[in-house]
Design an enzyme around this catalytic site. Structure first.
Site, PDB file in Angstrom:
ATOM      1  N   TYR A  32     -17.398 -45.961  30.447  1.00 39.51           N
ATOM      2  CA  TYR A  32     -17.514 -45.202  31.693  1.00 39.51           C
ATOM      3  C   TYR A  32     -18.712 -45.798  32.396  1.00 39.51           C
ATOM      4  O   TYR A  32     -19.810 -45.805  31.824  1.00 39.51           O
ATOM      5  CB  TYR A  32     -17.769 -43.718  31.409  1.00 39.51           C
ATOM      6  CG  TYR A  32     -16.532 -42.947  31.016  1.00 39.51           C
ATOM      7  CD1 TYR A  32     -15.386 -42.985  31.797  1.00 39.51           C
ATOM      8  CD2 TYR A  32     -16.528 -42.143  29.874  1.00 39.51           C
ATOM      9  CE1 TYR A  32     -14.254 -42.258  31.440  1.00 39.51           C
ATOM     10  CE2 TYR A  32     -15.402 -41.422  29.517  1.00 39.51           C
ATOM     11  CZ  TYR A  32     -14.274 -41.481  30.309  1.00 39.51           C
ATOM     12  OH  TYR A  32     -13.160 -40.765  29.966  1.00 39.51           O
TER      13      TYR A  32
ATOM     14  N   ARG B 255      -7.753 -29.517  35.697  1.00 39.77           N
ATOM     15  CA  ARG B 255      -7.146 -29.183  34.409  1.00 39.77           C
ATOM     16  C   ARG B 255      -7.162 -27.670  34.199  1.00 39.77           C
ATOM     17  O   ARG B 255      -8.157 -27.103  33.716  1.00 39.77           O
ATOM     18  CB  ARG B 255      -7.899 -29.869  33.267  1.00 39.77           C
ATOM     19  CG  ARG B 255      -7.856 -31.387  33.370  1.00 39.77           C
ATOM     20  CD  ARG B 255      -8.508 -32.062  32.194  1.00 39.77           C
ATOM     21  NE  ARG B 255      -8.675 -33.486  32.444  1.00 39.77           N
ATOM     22  CZ  ARG B 255      -9.466 -34.285  31.749  1.00 39.77           C
ATOM     23  NH1 ARG B 255     -10.165 -33.797  30.729  1.00 39.77           N
ATOM     24  NH2 ARG B 255      -9.573 -35.568  32.037  1.00 39.77           N
TER      25      ARG B 255
ATOM     26  N   HIS C 251      -3.834 -41.884  31.737  1.00 47.51           N
ATOM     27  CA  HIS C 251      -4.762 -41.043  30.971  1.00 47.51           C
ATOM     28  C   HIS C 251      -3.990 -39.905  30.270  1.00 47.51           C
ATOM     29  O   HIS C 251      -4.479 -38.795  30.121  1.00 47.51           O
ATOM     30  CB  HIS C 251      -5.826 -40.459  31.913  1.00 47.51           C
ATOM     31  CG  HIS C 251      -7.188 -40.311  31.316  1.00 47.51           C
ATOM     32  ND1 HIS C 251      -8.234 -41.159  31.603  1.00 47.51           N
ATOM     33  CD2 HIS C 251      -7.701 -39.403  30.457  1.00 47.51           C
ATOM     34  CE1 HIS C 251      -9.325 -40.772  30.951  1.00 47.51           C
ATOM     35  NE2 HIS C 251      -9.023 -39.704  30.238  1.00 47.51           N
TER      36      HIS C 251
HETATM   37  C1  FNR Z   1      -8.585 -39.149  26.400  1.00 53.58           C
HETATM   38  N1  FNR Z   1      -8.491 -40.361  27.083  1.00 53.58           N
HETATM   39  C2  FNR Z   1      -9.638 -41.061  27.386  1.00 53.58           C
HETATM   40  N2  FNR Z   1      -9.563 -42.276  27.984  1.00 53.58           N
HETATM   41  C3  FNR Z   1     -10.683 -42.980  28.265  1.00 53.58           C
HETATM   42  O1  FNR Z   1     -10.576 -44.084  28.791  1.00 53.58           O
HETATM   43  N3  FNR Z   1     -11.910 -42.479  27.937  1.00 53.58           N
HETATM   44  C4  FNR Z   1     -12.070 -41.267  27.362  1.00 53.58           C
HETATM   45  O2  FNR Z   1     -13.188 -40.836  27.089  1.00 53.58           O
HETATM   46  C5  FNR Z   1     -10.907 -40.507  27.093  1.00 53.58           C
HETATM   47  N4  FNR Z   1     -10.979 -39.268  26.519  1.00 53.58           N
HETATM   48  C6  FNR Z   1      -9.848 -38.596  26.152  1.00 53.58           C
HETATM   49  C7  FNR Z   1      -9.968 -37.373  25.496  1.00 53.58           C
HETATM   50  C8  FNR Z   1      -8.831 -36.730  25.044  1.00 53.58           C
HETATM   51  C9  FNR Z   1      -8.972 -35.446  24.305  1.00 53.58           C
HETATM   52  C10 FNR Z   1      -7.547 -37.307  25.249  1.00 53.58           C
HETATM   53  C11 FNR Z   1      -6.300 -36.656  24.722  1.00 53.58           C
HETATM   54  C12 FNR Z   1      -7.440 -38.499  25.923  1.00 53.58           C
HETATM   55  C13 FNR Z   1      -7.180 -40.926  27.445  1.00 53.58           C
HETATM   56  C14 FNR Z   1      -6.622 -41.823  26.356  1.00 53.58           C
HETATM   57  O3  FNR Z   1      -7.346 -43.016  26.259  1.00 53.58           O
HETATM   58  C15 FNR Z   1      -5.171 -42.213  26.625  1.00 53.58           C
HETATM   59  O4  FNR Z   1      -5.076 -42.790  27.907  1.00 53.58           O
HETATM   60  C16 FNR Z   1      -4.206 -41.035  26.550  1.00 53.58           C
HETATM   61  O5  FNR Z   1      -4.566 -40.125  25.542  1.00 53.58           O
HETATM   62  C17 FNR Z   1      -2.808 -41.570  26.260  1.00 53.58           C
HETATM   63  O6  FNR Z   1      -1.868 -40.569  26.353  1.00 53.58           O
HETATM   64  P1  FNR Z   1      -1.275 -39.756  25.097  1.00 53.58           P
HETATM   65  O7  FNR Z   1      -0.971 -40.749  23.993  1.00 53.58           O
HETATM   66  O8  FNR Z   1      -2.325 -38.769  24.698  1.00 53.58           O
HETATM   67  O9  FNR Z   1      -0.070 -39.142  25.706  1.00 53.58           O
END
Ligand code: FNR
Length: 378
Positions: free
Chosen positions: A146, A181, A275
């Site tokens: 980030y 959300r 995401h």
């Molecule tokens: C995420 N994702 C995410 N992506 C990212 O780039 N940085 C982050 O800090 C986070 N944090 C995060 C927290 C939680 C609880 C979830 C469920 C997801 C998104 C993650 O990398 C990914 O894009 C998605 O989770 C993919 O979708 P599915 O497999 O959960 O459907």
């Protein structure tokens, strides 16, 4: 799968659920309610999140006969790194909330060491990135960034990722503001970010040099930083490119024009993702975006995630052309149910199903999975 069938023959139940539906059900019961809502939830009415999964049903996979591949090879190369399979754990910041001991990234890294499935340590990892990296053993790891508006701090995070041995950086572009959300908004459901998940910030030398005597590091992060990074634009990407030779993977790209522009700005890979439906809720699934992104990427590797729940989903995304396919929530649920063992179970089940599909449907190698393996179904 041989192991699981063998256990069944001896009357043993598998230690963790086999289907995603059961995994989700058990994880929802195991996690504290606020954590469950945070992890399972998505943006808006969660239409996009649901549609991400449903999109896979619109593709069917042709079985091919008279091939009977007794050996399958799923290995790939991603930005100069050889991987045993095209599957990875997507970055999940604050994954510590799913681990009983709070050390979620360490658990993911250990699962990575045991399965060869790479993971992404997050900017919001549960321990400083330098402590997480060695836990993955010989399996290569990647870092998710980030980008803080403070460029000196951003550069420091990147240089630390290089020094810690991560093989590439996924720059998350879609979370510079948090999405709408409802599950988190209703009833102040948003879980507190555990202080451990800020430790890549609090351990940073640039950040520490700015602390005044008496400042509490965690409180200072929360007060002074947008912890999910800040606005990031194309010019900023040129700055980031100048800071590192590590492969840069741009995460969150869904529009072909953005994929083309990313290539022009020196990106090494495109990471097509929405995401998991947690940010934008426009109804467009990541899978629907994948073919156009692939065409625009014009040979750059394309990572993909969002909605992958089964080995069949993995195979379909690969056949469309994704270089590697990620899962998010499924391994969080594995972690919630069984720590490192739970994650290993989820990953091995996905890999075993994908491997069996390649066997049964007659695709010996990753290279045999092309769009000709697929047919659009209504
Ligand atoms: C995420 N994702 C995410 N992506 C990212 O780039 N940085 C982050 O800090 C986070 N944090 C995060 C927290 C939680 C609880 C979830 C469920 C997801 C998104 C993650 O990398 C990914 O894009 C998605 O989770 C993919 O979708 P599915 O497999 O959960 O459907």
């Amino acid at each position: 799968q041989d192991e699981l069938y063998e256990q069944g023959r001896h009357g043993h139940q598998p230690p963790y659920p086999i289907t995603f539906a059961e995994l989700e059900k058990k994880a929802s019961a195991a996690l504290p309610p606020k954590v469950w809502q945070y992890v399972a939830g998505g943006a808006g009415d969660e239409h996009t999140q649901r549609a991400n999964c449903e999109a896979f049903q619109r593709w069917g996979l042709y079985p091919r006969m008279l091939v009977a591949p007794t050996e399958r090879d799923m290995s790939i190369e991603l930005c100069g790194t050889r991987l045993p399979s095209p599957v990875f754990m997507a970055p999940v910041g604050v994954i510590g909330v799913c681990a009983q001991d709070g050390h979620g990234d360490i658990a993911a890294a250990r699962a990575s060491a045991r399965t060869g499935v790479p993971f992404f340590a997050g900017t919001l990892s549960s321990d400083p990135m330098e402590d997480v990296a060695p836990e993955a053993g010989d399996t290569p790891g990647f870092f998710q960034l980030y980008v803080p508006p403070d460029r000196e701090l951003g550069a420091s995070l990147v240089h630390r990722a290089e020094a810690a041995g991560y093989r590439g950086i996924a720059v998350t572009l879609d979370t510079w503001v948090t999405g709408w959300r409802p599950r988190d908004l209703a009833g102040s459901n948003y879980p507190q970010v555990p202080s451990g998940c800020l430790s890549s910030y609090t351990s940073d030398p640039v950040f520490r040099a700015r602390l005044r005597p008496g400042d509490d590091p965690v409180e200072t992060v929360v007060r002074t930083l947008p912890i999910f990074g800040g606005p990031f634009r194309w010019d900023d990407l040129d700055w980031l490119r100048s800071e590192t030779d590590l492969p840069l993977m741009l995460k969150g790209i869904c529009h072909p024009d953005d994929a083309r522009r990313a290539k022009d700005h020196g990106a090494d890979a495109i990471y097509c993702s929405n995401h998991g439906g947690r940010q934008a809720n426009g109804g467009l699934t990541a899978l629907e975006c994948l073919p156009d992104v692939l065409e625009a990427a014009d040979g750059l590797p394309v990572l993909f995630d969002s909605g992958v729940r089964t080995g069949a989903d993995i195979i379909k995304a690969l056949a469309l052309g994704a270089t590697a396919v990620g899962v998010g929530r499924p391994y969080c649920y594995g972690l919630a149910l069984g720590g490192v063992d739970g994650i290993v179970h989820v990953l091995r089940s996905l890999l075993a199903e994908a491997d069996l599909i390649m066997a049964v449907d007659g695709y010996p190698t990753r290279g045999d999975l092309t769009p000709r393996a697929l047919r659009a179904v209504r």
